[in-house]
Design an enzyme around this catalytic site. Sequence first.
Site, PDB file in Angstrom:
ATOM      1  N   SER A 118       2.193  -9.657  -0.484  1.00  0.00           N
ATOM      2  CA  SER A 118       1.760  -8.259  -0.472  1.00  0.00           C
ATOM      3  C   SER A 118       2.028  -7.549   0.847  1.00  0.00           C
ATOM      4  CB  SER A 118       0.267  -8.174  -0.804  1.00  0.00           C
ATOM      5  OG  SER A 118      -0.488  -9.030   0.028  1.00  0.00           O
TER       6      SER A 118
ATOM      7  N   LYS B 181       0.824  -1.213   0.000  1.00  0.00           N
ATOM      8  CA  LYS B 181       0.000   0.000   0.000  1.00  0.00           C
ATOM      9  C   LYS B 181       0.857   1.262   0.000  1.00  0.00           C
ATOM     10  CE  LYS B 181      -4.369  -1.656   1.798  1.00  0.00           C
ATOM     11  NZ  LYS B 181      -4.152  -3.120   1.883  1.00  0.00           N
TER      12      LYS B 181
ATOM     13  N   GLU C 112     -10.642   6.500   2.497  1.00  0.00           N
ATOM     14  CA  GLU C 112     -11.531   5.547   3.155  1.00  0.00           C
ATOM     15  C   GLU C 112     -10.675   4.384   3.616  1.00  0.00           C
ATOM     16  OE1 GLU C 112     -10.694   5.349   0.080  1.00  0.00           O
ATOM     17  OE2 GLU C 112     -10.357   3.198  -0.142  1.00  0.00           O
TER      18      GLU C 112
HETATM   19  C1  LIG Z   1      -4.945  -4.143   1.390  1.00  0.00           C
HETATM   20  C2  LIG Z   1      -4.185  -5.391   1.216  1.00  0.00           C
HETATM   21  C3  LIG Z   1      -4.471  -6.302   0.178  1.00  0.00           C
HETATM   22  C4  LIG Z   1      -5.629  -6.128  -0.764  1.00  0.00           C
HETATM   23  O1  LIG Z   1      -5.553  -5.037  -1.616  1.00  0.00           O
HETATM   24  P1  LIG Z   1      -5.249  -5.138  -3.168  1.00  0.00           P
HETATM   25  O2  LIG Z   1      -5.631  -3.809  -3.678  1.00  0.00           O
HETATM   26  O3  LIG Z   1      -6.060  -6.258  -3.744  1.00  0.00           O
HETATM   27  O4  LIG Z   1      -3.797  -5.405  -3.311  1.00  0.00           O
HETATM   28  C5  LIG Z   1      -3.656  -7.407   0.033  1.00  0.00           C
HETATM   29  N1  LIG Z   1      -2.641  -7.654   0.894  1.00  0.00           N
HETATM   30  C6  LIG Z   1      -2.342  -6.814   1.895  1.00  0.00           C
HETATM   31  C7  LIG Z   1      -1.211  -7.142   2.798  1.00  0.00           C
HETATM   32  C8  LIG Z   1      -3.104  -5.668   2.104  1.00  0.00           C
HETATM   33  O5  LIG Z   1      -2.798  -4.845   3.122  1.00  0.00           O
END
Ligand SMILES: *Cc1c(COP(=O)(O)O)cnc(C)c1O
Length: 411
Positions: free
Chosen positions: A377, A86, A108
Site C-alpha cells: 500500500s 491514498k 481529518e
Molecule cells: C493509510 C494507510 C493504510 C491504511 O489505510 P486503509 O484505508 O486501510 O488502506 C495502509 N497503508 C498505508 C501505506 C497507509 O498510508
Amino acid sequence: MFENGYYGQFGGAYIPEILVATFQQLEAAFNQAKNDPTFFPEYEALMASYSCRPTPITYAENLTNHFGGARIYVKREDLNHTGAHKANNVMGQGLLVKRMGKKRVIAETGAGQHGVATATMAARFGLECTIYMGEVDVARQRPNVFWMERLGAKVVPVTDGSRTLKDAINEAFRDWVNNMDTTHYVLGTACGPHPFPEMVQYFQSIIGKEARKQILQIAGKLPDHVYAVVGGGSNALGIFSGFLNDSGVELVGVEGGGKGLDTKQHASRLCSDDASIGVAQGYKTYFLQNADGQMCETHSVAAGIDYVGVSPILSHYHETGKVRFEAATDKEVVEALTLTVRKEGIIPALESSHAFAQAFKEAPSMSKDSVILINQSGRGDKDIFTVADALDDPSWRQFIIAKAEEYRARK
Ligand SMILES: *Cc1c(COP(=O)(O)O)cnc(C)c1O
C-alpha cells in the site's frame, strides 16, 4: 434514500439532519460521475500523468526462493505520488469537488499521511484546505505537519478528548456542518456514512482493475491468494475489487495485531474479541469499544492503521466469509519489513508490512505453482524514525542526539 448504503447489516448514514442535503448533493455528484462514461478515463489519465499509474507488479523472486513455496508478486502502490494508495482516493474526490463547484476541502488525519495527500490534491486543484489533527498527533508527526503547511493547508490541532484521530474526525464534521455550501469533506478511507465507503472503494478499485490484468500477463494465471493490510480498509477493498468475482481467488485482510490479540494493545476489529458491532461516526460496523460503547485506545507499530472502526463493506465480507481476516503482530511486521528490504531492495511501509508478514507465514507451505499477490500500500522511508527505533540502531540514536544538540546550540 440510504437503503443502498448498507452492506448486509453494516454501513448506513447516521448523520445530523442538517447534513442530509449535503450528503444528497455528494451522492448525486458521485452517481452522475459514475454514470458518465468519460469520468473514469479522465480519472485514469490524471493518475497516469500525476501519480505514476498504472503502478507495476514486481515479481519478488528472491523472497520466492527464500520461502521455497508460492510465487510471490507485489502490487506497487508505494510508487504513487506521495508514496501510497491514498493518492487514488484524494485525487478522485478532487475531481468530484470540481464537478460540485466547491472551493474548499477539509480532512481529518491521524498519522498525517492522508493530510499530506489531501493538501497535495488541494494545491494541485487550487482549493483552500484545512486539516484537523489531534494535538497529540500534531506533536508526534511533525514532518507531515511541516509538509501540509508548505502545501498551503491550515493545520488545526484538536484539543478535545484524547486529542487523536477520533477527535479530529468529530471536529472535521463540525466544520462541515458550518461550511457545507462551500466545503467538501475528503474522508480518508472506506469508512464513515454512505456514500463514502462506496465512493472510496470506487476510486481505489483502480488498484484491482490494473492488478487483475497485470497478474494474468506476468504470472499467466490469477493469484490464488491476495493479501492486503486493513486499517480503515481502502487499499484492501481497492485490490480485492479486481477479484471479487473470481471464486478461485482467496482474499486475505491483515489487521494490526500490535503486541498480541490477548494484550488489548492492538488494532484488530475483526480478529479479536475486543470489538463489537455498534454505530459511531455516522455508520454501523465493528468498533473497538467497551461494553458501554466507549471507544478503546488502539495500538499498532504502524500509525496509519491505528483506528477503532473498519469499513462496513469489510465487516460484511467478514460476516459472509468473502474475505479471511488475520492479524500480524508488531514484531512479525518489523521482521517482514527487514527481510523484504534485504531480499528485494523494496521498503514497504509498516502498514503494508502487515500484508507481507501474513503472506510470509503462509507461503512456505504452498505449492510452487501457487501465486500470491501482496498489495504494497505504501513506501516505508517515512517510517525511518519508528523502524530505526524498533531495531534499536545505535548510529541513528547518535544522529538524533547530535541533531538535537545542534538545534539547541542555535541562537
Ligand atoms: C493509510 C494507510 C493504510 C491504511 O489505510 P486503509 O484505508 O486501510 O488502506 C495502509 N497503508 C498505508 C501505506 C497507509 O498510508
